[in-house]
Motif scaffolding. Structure first.
Motif, mmCIF file in Angstrom:
data_model
loop_
_atom_site.group_PDB
_atom_site.id
_atom_site.type_symbol
_atom_site.label_atom_id
_atom_site.label_comp_id
_atom_site.label_asym_id
_atom_site.label_seq_id
_atom_site.Cartn_x
_atom_site.Cartn_y
_atom_site.Cartn_z
ATOM 1 N N MET A 192 -37.853 -24.742 -1.155
ATOM 2 C CA MET A 192 -36.456 -24.699 -0.754
ATOM 3 C C MET A 192 -35.501 -25.762 -1.504
ATOM 4 S SD MET A 192 -35.285 -24.488 2.888
ATOM 5 C CE MET A 192 -34.502 -25.745 3.581
ATOM 6 N N ALA A 193 -34.451 -25.170 -1.998
ATOM 7 C CA ALA A 193 -33.617 -25.778 -2.635
ATOM 8 C C ALA A 193 -33.064 -27.096 -1.555
ATOM 9 C CB ALA A 193 -32.434 -24.829 -3.107
ATOM 10 N N TRP A 194 -32.662 -28.154 -2.402
ATOM 11 C CA TRP A 194 -32.046 -29.250 -1.356
ATOM 12 C C TRP A 194 -30.619 -29.257 -1.524
ATOM 13 C CZ3 TRP A 194 -35.376 -32.996 -4.938
ATOM 14 C CH2 TRP A 194 -36.755 -33.133 -4.498
ATOM 15 N N ILE A 195 -29.924 -28.193 -2.144
ATOM 16 C CA ILE A 195 -28.558 -27.813 -1.910
ATOM 17 C C ILE A 195 -28.270 -26.749 -1.138
ATOM 18 C CG2 ILE A 195 -28.150 -29.031 -4.038
ATOM 19 C CD1 ILE A 195 -27.853 -26.291 -5.458
ATOM 20 N N LYS A 196 -27.050 -26.616 -0.593
ATOM 21 C CA LYS A 196 -26.988 -25.468 0.089
ATOM 22 C C LYS A 196 -27.032 -24.270 -0.787
ATOM 23 C CE LYS A 196 -22.674 -23.302 2.333
ATOM 24 N NZ LYS A 196 -23.307 -22.287 2.877
ATOM 25 N N THR A 197 -27.539 -23.294 -0.411
ATOM 26 C CA THR A 197 -27.565 -21.869 -1.044
ATOM 27 C C THR A 197 -26.866 -20.665 -0.147
ATOM 28 O OG1 THR A 197 -29.611 -21.300 -0.211
ATOM 29 C CG2 THR A 197 -29.826 -22.672 -2.245
ATOM 30 N N ILE A 198 -26.597 -19.430 -0.795
ATOM 31 C CA ILE A 198 -26.234 -18.413 0.165
ATOM 32 C C ILE A 198 -27.503 -17.384 0.221
ATOM 33 C CG2 ILE A 198 -24.490 -16.648 0.514
ATOM 34 C CD1 ILE A 198 -22.643 -18.713 -1.201
ATOM 35 N N PRO A 199 -28.109 -17.083 1.290
ATOM 36 C CA PRO A 199 -29.062 -16.267 1.350
ATOM 37 C C PRO A 199 -28.372 -14.767 1.035
ATOM 38 C CG PRO A 199 -29.185 -17.648 3.265
ATOM 39 C CD PRO A 199 -27.810 -17.731 2.560
ATOM 40 N N PHE A 200 -29.095 -13.921 0.285
ATOM 41 C CA PHE A 200 -28.718 -12.506 0.079
ATOM 42 C C PHE A 200 -28.050 -11.942 1.443
ATOM 43 C CE2 PHE A 200 -29.035 -8.019 -0.619
ATOM 44 C CZ PHE A 200 -28.359 -7.773 -1.795
ATOM 45 N N GLU A 201 -28.962 -11.966 2.459
ATOM 46 C CA GLU A 201 -28.082 -11.273 3.500
ATOM 47 C C GLU A 201 -26.814 -12.087 3.916
ATOM 48 O OE1 GLU A 201 -31.398 -13.174 3.937
ATOM 49 O OE2 GLU A 201 -32.277 -11.582 2.856
ATOM 50 N N GLU A 202 -26.268 -12.884 3.658
ATOM 51 C CA GLU A 202 -25.118 -13.627 4.069
ATOM 52 C C GLU A 202 -24.150 -13.547 2.674
ATOM 53 O OE1 GLU A 202 -25.549 -17.560 5.682
ATOM 54 O OE2 GLU A 202 -27.332 -16.945 6.626
ATOM 55 N N ALA A 203 -24.430 -12.952 1.631
ATOM 56 C CA ALA A 203 -23.592 -12.872 0.546
ATOM 57 C C ALA A 203 -22.395 -12.018 0.732
ATOM 58 C CB ALA A 203 -24.322 -12.412 -0.603
ATOM 59 N N ASP A 204 -21.253 -12.488 0.390
ATOM 60 C CA ASP A 204 -19.879 -11.832 0.401
ATOM 61 C C ASP A 204 -19.913 -10.628 -0.734
ATOM 62 O OD1 ASP A 204 -19.385 -12.892 -2.295
ATOM 63 O OD2 ASP A 204 -17.695 -14.199 -1.233
ATOM 64 N N GLU A 205 -19.104 -9.958 -0.695
ATOM 65 C CA GLU A 205 -19.125 -8.666 -1.711
ATOM 66 C C GLU A 205 -19.398 -8.995 -3.145
ATOM 67 O OE1 GLU A 205 -16.256 -4.963 -2.664
ATOM 68 O OE2 GLU A 205 -15.910 -5.943 -0.954
ATOM 69 N N ASN A 206 -18.585 -10.134 -3.362
ATOM 70 C CA ASN A 206 -18.642 -10.660 -4.890
ATOM 71 C C ASN A 206 -19.982 -10.915 -5.273
ATOM 72 O OD1 ASN A 206 -17.576 -11.131 -7.652
ATOM 73 N ND2 ASN A 206 -17.655 -13.155 -6.979
ATOM 74 N N LEU A 207 -20.570 -11.637 -4.501
ATOM 75 C CA LEU A 207 -21.999 -12.240 -4.577
ATOM 76 C C LEU A 207 -22.949 -11.100 -4.814
ATOM 77 C CD1 LEU A 207 -23.820 -14.754 -5.299
ATOM 78 C CD2 LEU A 207 -23.930 -15.088 -3.133
ATOM 79 N N SER A 208 -22.753 -10.300 -3.669
ATOM 80 C CA SER A 208 -23.798 -9.179 -3.843
ATOM 81 C C SER A 208 -23.783 -8.535 -4.919
ATOM 82 C CB SER A 208 -23.550 -8.231 -2.470
ATOM 83 O OG SER A 208 -23.741 -9.121 -1.246
ATOM 84 N N GLU A 209 -22.518 -8.001 -5.321
ATOM 85 C CA GLU A 209 -22.319 -7.161 -6.563
ATOM 86 C C GLU A 209 -22.671 -7.850 -7.774
ATOM 87 O OE1 GLU A 209 -18.680 -5.328 -9.108
ATOM 88 O OE2 GLU A 209 -18.314 -6.056 -7.218
ATOM 89 N N LEU A 210 -22.726 -9.187 -7.865
ATOM 90 C CA LEU A 210 -23.330 -9.764 -9.374
ATOM 91 C C LEU A 210 -24.589 -9.904 -8.939
ATOM 92 C CD1 LEU A 210 -20.728 -12.655 -9.573
ATOM 93 C CD2 LEU A 210 -20.805 -10.607 -10.794
ATOM 94 N N LEU A 211 -25.393 -10.099 -8.038
ATOM 95 C CA LEU A 211 -26.764 -10.238 -7.816
ATOM 96 C C LEU A 211 -27.214 -8.804 -8.247
ATOM 97 C CD1 LEU A 211 -27.089 -12.283 -4.753
ATOM 98 C CD2 LEU A 211 -27.889 -13.124 -7.031
ATOM 99 N N GLY A 212 -26.751 -7.495 -7.687
ATOM 100 C CA GLY A 212 -27.369 -6.563 -8.010
ATOM 101 C C GLY A 212 -27.031 -6.204 -9.571
ATOM 102 N N LYS A 213 -26.090 -6.483 -10.112
ATOM 103 C CA LYS A 213 -25.976 -6.262 -11.495
ATOM 104 C C LYS A 213 -26.749 -7.159 -12.394
ATOM 105 C CE LYS A 213 -20.822 -5.088 -11.979
ATOM 106 N NZ LYS A 213 -19.580 -5.763 -12.323
ATOM 107 N N LEU A 214 -27.264 -8.298 -11.763
ATOM 108 C CA LEU A 214 -28.305 -9.219 -12.729
ATOM 109 C C LEU A 214 -29.731 -8.567 -12.455
ATOM 110 C CD1 LEU A 214 -27.472 -13.112 -11.574
ATOM 111 C CD2 LEU A 214 -27.441 -11.757 -13.964
ATOM 112 N N GLN A 215 -29.853 -8.093 -11.100
ATOM 113 C CA GLN A 215 -31.311 -7.538 -11.022
ATOM 114 C C GLN A 215 -31.254 -6.116 -12.047
ATOM 115 O OE1 GLN A 215 -32.013 -6.209 -7.061
ATOM 116 N NE2 GLN A 215 -34.371 -5.988 -7.522
ATOM 117 N N ALA A 216 -30.194 -5.228 -12.051
ATOM 118 C CA ALA A 216 -30.321 -4.170 -12.906
ATOM 119 C C ALA A 216 -30.500 -4.472 -14.383
ATOM 120 C CB ALA A 216 -29.094 -3.385 -12.686
ATOM 121 N N SER A 217 -29.897 -5.709 -14.688
ATOM 122 C CA SER A 217 -29.976 -6.039 -16.216
ATOM 123 C C SER A 217 -31.480 -6.688 -16.714
ATOM 124 C CB SER A 217 -28.830 -7.175 -16.528
ATOM 125 O OG SER A 217 -29.413 -8.520 -15.930
ATOM 126 N N TYR A 218 -32.293 -6.746 -15.828
ATOM 127 C CA TYR A 218 -33.583 -7.320 -16.262
ATOM 128 C C TYR A 218 -34.359 -6.111 -16.661
ATOM 129 C CZ TYR A 218 -32.878 -12.210 -15.125
ATOM 130 O OH TYR A 218 -32.363 -13.504 -15.287
#
Length: 93
Positions: free
Chosen positions: A1-27
């Motif tokens: 677990m990270a020692w810093i605050k993180t935002i779980p995918f389930e709690e991501a706002d629209e921008n973060l969700s979109e960017l995470l989806g784009k990242l996953q699609a780019s691999y």
């Protein structure tokens, strides 16, 4: 677990969700299969960047470009390089 605050995918706002989806699609497709998480919470190195979504997107987009199957290295070679770099940097993981 990270020692810093993180935002779980389930709690991501629209921008973060979109960017995470784009990242996953780019691999490359061979990276789509999940690997066991190193932490009990299931967080990854990407989780530690969720507080800065735009920086996260640019950093990991560049990384995904370096993994392109159009380049001469295979996934096995990528993993070998990552292992050697981790050893050289004395990473504990």
């Amino acid at each position: 677990m990270a020692w810093i605050k993180t935002i779980p995918f389930e709690e991501a706002d629209e921008n973060l969700s979109e960017l995470l989806g784009k990242l996953q699609a780019s691999y490359p497709f061979e990276y789509n299969e999940p690997v066991p998480a190193a932490s009990p919470s299931g967080e990854s190195i990407i989780s530690s960047h969720t507080l800065m979504p735009d920086a996260m997107f640019h950093i990991f987009s560049g990384y995904s470009s370096m993994l392109s199957p159009d380049l001469p290295l295979t996934r096995r070679q990528h993993e070998m390089i990552a292992t050697i770099v981790s050893v050289a940097n004395d990473c504990f993981y």
